[in-house]
Design a protein around this motif. Sequence first.
Motif, mmCIF file in Angstrom:
data_model
loop_
_atom_site.group_PDB
_atom_site.id
_atom_site.type_symbol
_atom_site.label_atom_id
_atom_site.label_comp_id
_atom_site.label_asym_id
_atom_site.label_seq_id
_atom_site.Cartn_x
_atom_site.Cartn_y
_atom_site.Cartn_z
ATOM 1 N N UNK A 3 -1.306 4.324 7.213
ATOM 2 C CA UNK A 3 -1.072 2.965 6.737
ATOM 3 C C UNK A 3 -0.420 3.029 5.368
ATOM 4 N N UNK A 4 0.533 2.132 5.124
ATOM 5 C CA UNK A 4 1.249 2.134 3.865
ATOM 6 C C UNK A 4 1.217 0.756 3.231
ATOM 7 N N UNK A 5 1.243 0.778 1.896
ATOM 8 C CA UNK A 5 1.285 -0.483 1.155
ATOM 9 C C UNK A 5 2.655 -1.123 1.277
ATOM 10 N N UNK A 6 2.690 -2.428 1.379
ATOM 11 C CA UNK A 6 3.963 -3.150 1.431
ATOM 12 C C UNK A 6 4.200 -3.944 0.153
ATOM 13 N N UNK A 7 3.336 -3.708 -0.852
ATOM 14 C CA UNK A 7 3.500 -4.414 -2.112
ATOM 15 C C UNK A 7 4.792 -3.991 -2.799
ATOM 16 N N UNK A 8 5.500 -4.946 -3.393
ATOM 17 C CA UNK A 8 6.702 -4.623 -4.139
ATOM 18 C C UNK A 8 6.294 -4.243 -5.554
ATOM 19 N N UNK A 9 6.296 -2.950 -5.853
ATOM 20 C CA UNK A 9 5.864 -2.457 -7.150
ATOM 21 C C UNK A 9 7.016 -1.694 -7.800
ATOM 22 N N UNK A 10 6.990 -1.635 -9.118
ATOM 23 C CA UNK A 10 8.039 -0.918 -9.825
ATOM 24 C C UNK A 10 7.893 0.592 -9.661
ATOM 25 N N UNK A 11 6.679 1.065 -9.492
ATOM 26 C CA UNK A 11 6.431 2.496 -9.443
ATOM 27 C C UNK A 11 5.927 2.906 -8.063
ATOM 28 N N UNK A 12 6.468 3.990 -7.539
ATOM 29 C CA UNK A 12 6.007 4.518 -6.250
ATOM 30 C C UNK A 12 5.555 5.961 -6.468
ATOM 31 N N UNK A 13 4.321 6.251 -6.076
ATOM 32 C CA UNK A 13 3.731 7.562 -6.348
ATOM 33 C C UNK A 13 3.291 8.217 -5.043
ATOM 34 N N UNK A 14 3.751 9.446 -4.823
ATOM 35 C CA UNK A 14 3.323 10.254 -3.679
ATOM 36 C C UNK A 14 2.201 11.178 -4.142
ATOM 37 N N UNK A 15 1.070 11.129 -3.449
ATOM 38 C CA UNK A 15 -0.081 11.983 -3.782
ATOM 39 C C UNK A 15 -0.286 12.958 -2.628
#
Length: 350
Positions: A3-15
């Motif tokens: 499942x992935x977030x669909x929020x429009x955010x300025x920062x995208x982080x892969x963990x």
Amino acid sequence: MLSRSTNLCEVRIVIAPDSFTGTLTAAQAALAIKTGWEKTTKADFFLAPMSDGGPGFIDAIEFGFGGNKSHHQITGLEGTTITAPILVVGKTAYIESHLIVGPQFITKQPRTPDKYTSKGIGELINIAVQQGCQTIFVGVGGTASIDGGAGILETVEKEKLGDVELVAATDVDVLLLGNRGAAKGFGEQKGASKELIEELEKKHEQLAQSTPKRKDNKDASQMLGAGAGGGIGFALMALGANRVSGLELVTESFDLANEITNSDLVITGEGKLDWQTLRGKVITGVAEIANESAISCLALCGQVIAGKRELAAAGIVGAYGCIEEGEDLPEDPFMALVFLAERVSRTWSQ
């Protein structure tokens, strides 16, 4: 599926961490890092718990591909009955050797590696074939057995394999025999004395000589990866298996290269980050993918011993540990990693 977030955010982080051996699974570590980081930063997080075919292999594949997991009673490391899982995705089965012959199943001391068996892996292969699976991946790593895969060869119903494709997922490319092989290369760390190592080497030589060549006329003992898992690799290859990189298989399940390309920051990690880790696959593999896309890669770990030069050479721009060398493990490893992530995020979010 993931499942992935669909929020429009300025920062995208892969963990994308490895497991923290003995304390946190890769999935738990990824969640802890996310939990701490999001306390200070609004971001779109993509969690990709890693494995190189060893501990956490099935969890990582399930996190990326989904599938159905079933549990079965089979023969464990010491010959007793244990319960172990098979993950099935479509017509493909995934088996994790660590969950069958891992050191966590050792109940008697001193250790007796010459008596440990890989039979249970063969039993799960038989079950997967009976379930109609057409491809069977076996993650090879994090094992205590060193029987040369004899238990597998004695157990697998070869006449029923037919056109079933076997695949050994491992990032250890050693041969079965020799100084870097299953016995001489790994026997000591698995509890074998010098005398027993020599005995095991002779047994492996005899096993290699008595095992027929593959259909393609190759000698499985001379194939890269045959010495993985105390010879589990040899047994699988003798049965016709091809070898793939465990880490590449997991990263492909997440389409990790593409996810990292579209990110702003990559965070990896594991329990103890030292020079041996940097010769391994997971942390350096994740960092390499990040560097190819010019994305900064951090490592949040239980403990960091590697020097700055070593870290820089591996493509890691910053490494942070929950504890210093010599300190006791935290009572709550999950929360310790949460607190570390929160602290580091305050610096990297500025």
